[in-house]
Motif scaffolding. Sequence first.
Motif, PDB file in Angstrom:
ATOM      1  N   GLY A   1       0.822  -1.200   0.000  1.00 15.72           N
ATOM      2  CA  GLY A   1       0.000   0.000   0.000  1.00 15.72           C
ATOM      3  C   GLY A   1       0.847   1.237   0.000  1.00 15.72           C
ATOM      4  N   GLN A   2       0.314   2.282   0.536  1.00 11.31           N
ATOM      5  CA  GLN A   2       1.003   3.561   0.597  1.00 11.31           C
ATOM      6  C   GLN A   2       1.432   3.831   2.031  1.00 11.31           C
ATOM      7  OE1 GLN A   2       1.772   5.372  -2.034  1.00 11.31           O
ATOM      8  NE2 GLN A   2       0.815   3.862  -3.352  1.00 11.31           N
ATOM      9  N   ALA A   3       2.469   3.166   2.455  1.00 12.44           N
ATOM     10  CA  ALA A   3       2.934   3.310   3.845  1.00 12.44           C
ATOM     11  C   ALA A   3       3.349   4.737   4.162  1.00 12.44           C
ATOM     12  CB  ALA A   3       4.100   2.368   4.095  1.00 12.44           C
TER      13      ALA A   3
ATOM     14  N   HIS B   1      11.025   6.871  16.789  1.00  6.98           N
ATOM     15  CA  HIS B   1      12.048   6.040  16.171  1.00  6.98           C
ATOM     16  C   HIS B   1      11.383   5.200  15.097  1.00  6.98           C
ATOM     17  CE1 HIS B   1      15.091   6.874  19.187  1.00  6.98           C
ATOM     18  NE2 HIS B   1      14.212   6.611  20.139  1.00  6.98           N
ATOM     19  N   LEU B   2      11.974   5.140  13.920  1.00  5.04           N
ATOM     20  CA  LEU B   2      11.504   4.309  12.823  1.00  5.04           C
ATOM     21  C   LEU B   2      12.415   3.101  12.739  1.00  5.04           C
ATOM     22  CD1 LEU B   2       9.758   3.915  10.223  1.00  5.04           C
ATOM     23  CD2 LEU B   2      11.563   5.167   9.032  1.00  5.04           C
ATOM     24  N   VAL B   3      11.854   1.902  12.784  1.00  9.03           N
ATOM     25  CA  VAL B   3      12.634   0.675  12.752  1.00  9.03           C
ATOM     26  C   VAL B   3      12.141  -0.190  11.608  1.00  9.03           C
ATOM     27  CG1 VAL B   3      13.271  -1.396  14.041  1.00  9.03           C
ATOM     28  CG2 VAL B   3      12.921   0.752  15.256  1.00  9.03           C
ATOM     29  N   VAL B   4      13.060  -0.685  10.790  1.00 10.07           N
ATOM     30  CA  VAL B   4      12.737  -1.648   9.741  1.00 10.07           C
ATOM     31  C   VAL B   4      13.397  -2.953  10.139  1.00 10.07           C
ATOM     32  CG1 VAL B   4      12.917  -2.189   7.296  1.00 10.07           C
ATOM     33  CG2 VAL B   4      12.658   0.192   8.020  1.00 10.07           C
ATOM     34  N   ASP B   5      12.581  -4.006  10.311  1.00 14.96           N
ATOM     35  CA  ASP B   5      13.137  -5.272  10.786  1.00 14.96           C
ATOM     36  C   ASP B   5      13.651  -6.127   9.633  1.00 14.96           C
ATOM     37  OD1 ASP B   5      10.896  -6.487   9.650  1.00 14.96           O
ATOM     38  OD2 ASP B   5       9.919  -6.859  11.568  1.00 14.96           O
ATOM     39  N   ASP B   6      14.088  -7.355   9.943  1.00 17.03           N
ATOM     40  CA  ASP B   6      14.699  -8.230   8.950  1.00 17.03           C
ATOM     41  C   ASP B   6      13.722  -8.703   7.885  1.00 17.03           C
ATOM     42  OD1 ASP B   6      13.307  -9.749  10.770  1.00 17.03           O
ATOM     43  OD2 ASP B   6      14.756 -11.369  10.819  1.00 17.03           O
ATOM     44  N   ARG B   7      12.420  -8.546   8.101  1.00 19.00           N
ATOM     45  CA  ARG B   7      11.420  -8.913   7.092  1.00 19.00           C
ATOM     46  C   ARG B   7      10.948  -7.693   6.321  1.00 19.00           C
ATOM     47  NH1 ARG B   7       6.814 -12.251   9.875  1.00 19.00           N
ATOM     48  NH2 ARG B   7       6.378 -10.127  10.512  1.00 19.00           N
ATOM     49  N   ALA B   8      11.592  -6.565   6.521  1.00 19.25           N
ATOM     50  CA  ALA B   8      11.256  -5.282   5.895  1.00 19.25           C
ATOM     51  C   ALA B   8       9.926  -4.738   6.389  1.00 19.25           C
ATOM     52  CB  ALA B   8      11.276  -5.393   4.377  1.00 19.25           C
ATOM     53  N   ASP B   9       9.482  -5.178   7.573  1.00 15.46           N
ATOM     54  CA  ASP B   9       8.305  -4.594   8.201  1.00 15.46           C
ATOM     55  C   ASP B   9       8.731  -3.313   8.908  1.00 15.46           C
ATOM     56  OD1 ASP B   9       6.679  -6.706   7.413  1.00 15.46           O
ATOM     57  OD2 ASP B   9       7.090  -7.840   9.238  1.00 15.46           O
TER      58      ASP B   9
ATOM     59  N   SER C   1       7.510   5.655  20.040  1.00  6.43           N
ATOM     60  CA  SER C   1       7.826   6.979  20.542  1.00  6.43           C
ATOM     61  C   SER C   1       9.083   6.912  21.390  1.00  6.43           C
ATOM     62  CB  SER C   1       6.653   7.545  21.353  1.00  6.43           C
ATOM     63  OG  SER C   1       6.396   6.731  22.468  1.00  6.43           O
ATOM     64  N   LYS C   2       9.785   8.019  21.423  1.00  5.10           N
ATOM     65  CA  LYS C   2      11.035   8.067  22.172  1.00  5.10           C
ATOM     66  C   LYS C   2      10.810   7.908  23.673  1.00  5.10           C
ATOM     67  CE  LYS C   2      13.740  10.404  18.737  1.00  5.10           C
ATOM     68  NZ  LYS C   2      14.600  11.519  18.368  1.00  5.10           N
ATOM     69  N   ASP C   3       9.603   8.254  24.153  1.00  2.00           N
ATOM     70  CA  ASP C   3       9.329   8.081  25.573  1.00  2.00           C
ATOM     71  C   ASP C   3       8.780   6.685  25.887  1.00  2.00           C
ATOM     72  OD1 ASP C   3       6.721   8.168  24.657  1.00  2.00           O
ATOM     73  OD2 ASP C   3       6.193   9.995  25.715  1.00  2.00           O
ATOM     74  N   GLY C   4       8.557   5.857  24.873  1.00  2.00           N
ATOM     75  CA  GLY C   4       8.148   4.468  25.084  1.00  2.00           C
ATOM     76  C   GLY C   4       6.671   4.251  25.329  1.00  2.00           C
ATOM     77  N   ARG C   5       5.845   5.273  25.199  1.00  2.00           N
ATOM     78  CA  ARG C   5       4.413   5.113  25.485  1.00  2.00           C
ATOM     79  C   ARG C   5       3.594   4.712  24.271  1.00  2.00           C
ATOM     80  NH1 ARG C   5       2.308  10.273  28.243  1.00  2.00           N
ATOM     81  NH2 ARG C   5       3.551  11.236  26.623  1.00  2.00           N
ATOM     82  N   PHE C   6       4.175   4.752  23.077  1.00  2.00           N
ATOM     83  CA  PHE C   6       3.427   4.461  21.852  1.00  2.00           C
ATOM     84  C   PHE C   6       4.225   3.512  20.986  1.00  2.00           C
ATOM     85  CE2 PHE C   6       2.605   5.360  17.365  1.00  2.00           C
ATOM     86  CZ  PHE C   6       1.236   5.161  17.314  1.00  2.00           C
ATOM     87  N   TYR C   7       3.544   2.525  20.385  1.00  2.00           N
ATOM     88  CA  TYR C   7       4.195   1.584  19.465  1.00  2.00           C
ATOM     89  C   TYR C   7       3.226   1.282  18.330  1.00  2.00           C
ATOM     90  CZ  TYR C   7       6.044  -2.667  17.469  1.00  2.00           C
ATOM     91  OH  TYR C   7       6.502  -3.601  16.581  1.00  2.00           O
ATOM     92  N   LEU C   8       3.720   1.313  17.106  1.00  2.00           N
ATOM     93  CA  LEU C   8       2.936   0.954  15.932  1.00  2.00           C
ATOM     94  C   LEU C   8       3.778   0.022  15.092  1.00  2.00           C
ATOM     95  CD1 LEU C   8       0.502   1.415  13.974  1.00  2.00           C
ATOM     96  CD2 LEU C   8       1.863   3.279  13.001  1.00  2.00           C
ATOM     97  N   GLY C   9       3.281  -1.167  14.811  1.00  2.00           N
ATOM     98  CA  GLY C   9       4.053  -2.134  14.038  1.00  2.00           C
ATOM     99  C   GLY C   9       3.261  -2.793  12.969  1.00  2.00           C
TER     100      GLY C   9
END
Length: 63
Positions: free
Chosen positions: A27-29, A42-50, A55-63
């Motif tokens: 899609g249009q990521a 922080h933007l993280v791309v894992d080994d499966r390209a996901d 958030s830098k304060d650790g309260r939010f995560y989107l994967g």
Amino acid sequence: MTAAPQGPGFSTTVEALRLREWLLGPGQATLVMDQFSADDFHLVVDDRADVHVNSKDGRFYLG
């Protein structure tokens, strides 16, 4: 039709709870990723390209 809660919670309609259709596949990521600035996330791309965002304060995560 409205479902009234028996205690703490929320009320909703049956129509709001019906299944939705989601686009699957590539899609249009960038439409989503552009909402998160490098100053706060922080933007993280894992080994499966996901792509994951947290958030830098650790309260939010989107994967």
